[in-house]
Design a protein around this motif. Structure first.
Motif, PDB file in Angstrom:
ATOM      1  N   ARG A  89       9.333   6.920   6.563  1.00  0.00           N
ATOM      2  CA  ARG A  89      10.080   6.116   5.571  1.00  0.00           C
ATOM      3  C   ARG A  89      11.550   6.031   5.965  1.00  0.00           C
ATOM      4  O   ARG A  89      12.170   4.987   5.876  1.00  0.00           O
ATOM      5  CB  ARG A  89      10.004   6.733   4.180  1.00  0.00           C
ATOM      6  CG  ARG A  89       8.657   7.006   3.610  1.00  0.00           C
ATOM      7  CD  ARG A  89       7.684   5.878   3.720  1.00  0.00           C
ATOM      8  NE  ARG A  89       6.438   6.420   4.272  1.00  0.00           N
ATOM      9  CZ  ARG A  89       5.488   5.692   4.817  1.00  0.00           C
ATOM     10  NH1 ARG A  89       5.594   4.387   4.913  1.00  0.00           N
ATOM     11  NH2 ARG A  89       4.398   6.270   5.309  1.00  0.00           N
TER      12      ARG A  89
ATOM     13  N   VAL B  22       4.673   5.003  -3.593  1.00  0.00           N
ATOM     14  CA  VAL B  22       4.571   3.549  -3.398  1.00  0.00           C
ATOM     15  C   VAL B  22       5.923   2.898  -3.702  1.00  0.00           C
ATOM     16  O   VAL B  22       6.381   2.008  -2.976  1.00  0.00           O
ATOM     17  CB  VAL B  22       3.465   2.951  -4.287  1.00  0.00           C
ATOM     18  CG1 VAL B  22       3.592   1.435  -4.377  1.00  0.00           C
ATOM     19  CG2 VAL B  22       2.095   3.335  -3.756  1.00  0.00           C
ATOM     20  N   MET B  23       6.580   3.357  -4.754  1.00  0.00           N
ATOM     21  CA  MET B  23       7.885   2.796  -5.111  1.00  0.00           C
ATOM     22  C   MET B  23       8.895   3.066  -3.987  1.00  0.00           C
ATOM     23  O   MET B  23       9.675   2.174  -3.606  1.00  0.00           O
ATOM     24  CB  MET B  23       8.365   3.396  -6.431  1.00  0.00           C
ATOM     25  CG  MET B  23       7.506   2.985  -7.629  1.00  0.00           C
ATOM     26  SD  MET B  23       7.861   3.937  -9.152  1.00  0.00           S
ATOM     27  CE  MET B  23       9.387   3.161  -9.690  1.00  0.00           C
ATOM     28  N   GLU B  25       8.194   3.566  -0.831  1.00  0.00           N
ATOM     29  CA  GLU B  25       7.813   2.724   0.312  1.00  0.00           C
ATOM     30  C   GLU B  25       8.330   1.303   0.127  1.00  0.00           C
ATOM     31  O   GLU B  25       8.886   0.707   1.053  1.00  0.00           O
ATOM     32  CB  GLU B  25       6.295   2.709   0.493  1.00  0.00           C
ATOM     33  CG  GLU B  25       5.762   4.049   0.958  1.00  0.00           C
ATOM     34  CD  GLU B  25       4.302   3.999   1.425  1.00  0.00           C
ATOM     35  OE1 GLU B  25       3.841   2.923   1.845  1.00  0.00           O
ATOM     36  OE2 GLU B  25       3.642   5.047   1.369  1.00  0.00           O
ATOM     37  N   ARG B  26       8.156   0.790  -1.067  1.00  0.00           N
ATOM     38  CA  ARG B  26       8.669  -0.554  -1.355  1.00  0.00           C
ATOM     39  C   ARG B  26      10.172  -0.618  -1.102  1.00  0.00           C
ATOM     40  O   ARG B  26      10.674  -1.565  -0.499  1.00  0.00           O
ATOM     41  CB  ARG B  26       8.330  -0.953  -2.785  1.00  0.00           C
ATOM     42  CG  ARG B  26       9.044  -2.192  -3.318  1.00  0.00           C
ATOM     43  CD  ARG B  26       8.695  -3.447  -2.532  1.00  0.00           C
ATOM     44  NE  ARG B  26       9.548  -4.590  -2.903  1.00  0.00           N
ATOM     45  CZ  ARG B  26      10.769  -4.779  -2.445  1.00  0.00           C
ATOM     46  NH1 ARG B  26      11.312  -3.922  -1.596  1.00  0.00           N
ATOM     47  NH2 ARG B  26      11.467  -5.839  -2.815  1.00  0.00           N
ATOM     48  N   ARG B  29      11.745  -1.050   2.323  1.00  0.00           N
ATOM     49  CA  ARG B  29      11.797  -2.429   2.851  1.00  0.00           C
ATOM     50  C   ARG B  29      12.945  -3.219   2.249  1.00  0.00           C
ATOM     51  O   ARG B  29      13.090  -4.407   2.520  1.00  0.00           O
ATOM     52  CB  ARG B  29      10.474  -3.140   2.567  1.00  0.00           C
ATOM     53  CG  ARG B  29       9.332  -2.633   3.430  1.00  0.00           C
ATOM     54  CD  ARG B  29       8.025  -3.322   3.121  1.00  0.00           C
ATOM     55  NE  ARG B  29       7.005  -2.395   2.642  1.00  0.00           N
ATOM     56  CZ  ARG B  29       6.482  -1.413   3.374  1.00  0.00           C
ATOM     57  NH1 ARG B  29       6.867  -1.224   4.609  1.00  0.00           N
ATOM     58  NH2 ARG B  29       5.574  -0.596   2.868  1.00  0.00           N
ATOM     59  N   ALA B  32      15.119  -3.509  -4.736  1.00  0.00           N
ATOM     60  CA  ALA B  32      14.217  -4.231  -5.627  1.00  0.00           C
ATOM     61  C   ALA B  32      14.644  -4.015  -7.070  1.00  0.00           C
ATOM     62  O   ALA B  32      15.242  -2.993  -7.404  1.00  0.00           O
ATOM     63  CB  ALA B  32      12.786  -3.761  -5.425  1.00  0.00           C
ATOM     64  N   GLU B  36      10.159  -5.967 -10.047  1.00  0.00           N
ATOM     65  CA  GLU B  36       9.569  -6.092  -8.708  1.00  0.00           C
ATOM     66  C   GLU B  36       8.843  -4.802  -8.321  1.00  0.00           C
ATOM     67  O   GLU B  36       7.749  -4.834  -7.751  1.00  0.00           O
ATOM     68  CB  GLU B  36      10.655  -6.394  -7.666  1.00  0.00           C
ATOM     69  CG  GLU B  36      11.042  -7.866  -7.601  1.00  0.00           C
ATOM     70  CD  GLU B  36      12.344  -8.101  -6.836  1.00  0.00           C
ATOM     71  OE1 GLU B  36      12.724  -9.279  -6.673  1.00  0.00           O
ATOM     72  OE2 GLU B  36      12.981  -7.113  -6.405  1.00  0.00           O
ATOM     73  N   LEU B  37       9.456  -3.670  -8.654  1.00  0.00           N
ATOM     74  CA  LEU B  37       8.803  -2.388  -8.386  1.00  0.00           C
ATOM     75  C   LEU B  37       7.507  -2.261  -9.176  1.00  0.00           C
ATOM     76  O   LEU B  37       6.512  -1.726  -8.698  1.00  0.00           O
ATOM     77  CB  LEU B  37       9.731  -1.227  -8.766  1.00  0.00           C
ATOM     78  CG  LEU B  37      10.821  -0.858  -7.776  1.00  0.00           C
ATOM     79  CD1 LEU B  37      11.633   0.305  -8.313  1.00  0.00           C
ATOM     80  CD2 LEU B  37      10.215  -0.508  -6.422  1.00  0.00           C
ATOM     81  N   PRO B  40       3.258  -4.482  -8.368  1.00  0.00           N
ATOM     82  CA  PRO B  40       1.960  -4.069  -7.797  1.00  0.00           C
ATOM     83  C   PRO B  40       1.317  -2.883  -8.520  1.00  0.00           C
ATOM     84  O   PRO B  40       0.202  -2.507  -8.180  1.00  0.00           O
ATOM     85  CB  PRO B  40       2.322  -3.673  -6.365  1.00  0.00           C
ATOM     86  CG  PRO B  40       3.738  -3.213  -6.455  1.00  0.00           C
ATOM     87  CD  PRO B  40       4.379  -4.006  -7.548  1.00  0.00           C
TER      88      PRO B  40
END
Lengths: 109, 109
Positions: A89, B22-23, B25-26, B29, B32, B36-37, B40
């Motif tokens: 990450r 997951v948050m 990881e988002r 990128r 957000a 948006e978080l 998904p």
DNA sequence: AGATTGGTTAAGCATATACTTAAGTATTGC
DNA sequence: GCAATACTTAAGTATATGCTTAACCAATCT
């Protein structure tokens, strides 16, 4: 068998407790019995054993009983699993910052 | 101010949940918003915000509200803190194994 | 054999975690 | 101004976590 995400749940959960991290630190210096692990800790033996079980089901620690003494050792593979997740990450984030830097540099042209 | 051990508690605790990973990881990128978080994730918005608060108090994520939208970004320093703890333990363990190997080699003489 | 050591099992308890729904509050777009 | 958007707050609930004490069992020592 556990999937990757479930393993990470267990490993990070195991590492989230200061008592368990002390136990892991002790074990990085070499194997230890349950009572050796318990000795510096200010809690009952059953409490220590419960922490040990968390470490064991996370895969961080392996134990084997010989006679009446249970000997505990670290499994570094599980430690690497957690390390790898974090470093990936961080790498991703840093790559992103680099790309961003490039974009800003281009704009200066 | 938090001491090192308390920080590690919070970081590892934060990383111990698959939704929060997951948050993270988002966010590696790029920044957000809260929705948006949430998009998904299969849970209510307040639940997502609660996870976000865990990430924020751990120091892994920073947020700032502009107008009605809260924007979230990663703080890689906190990620490194956890990474460092793990890699130090692993290094210690591996050094120990090396010394052990040396000892066994000496015995062969 | 009897006592000690090293660990195990079980039960109970207080607090923390991970959600939920319902209702409310600021922006922003029309 | 009014409605939609983007959260925010509050309250409740079910399960998990981190302990405790008491009682137990099985090796080892004397």
């Amino acid at each position: 068998m556990l999937n990757q995400s479930e393993s990470l749940d267990l490993v990070f959960q195991a590492l989230a407790d200061p008592t368990r991290r002390v136990m892991v630190e002790r074990l990085t210096r070499g194997p230890a019995s349950v009572s050796e692990l318990a000795q510096p800790l200010d809690m009952s033996l059953p409490a220590v054993v419960q922490h040990l079980q968390v470490l064991e089901t996370s895969g961080l620690v392996r134990t084997a009983k010989v006679g009446r003494v249970r000997t505990c050792t670290i499994d570094p593979k599980t430690l690497s699993l957690a390390e790898k997740w974090i470093s990936e990450r961080r790498a991703l984030w840093e790559r992103r910052l680099d790309r961003l830097g490039d974009l800003l540099a281009e704009e200066d042209d």
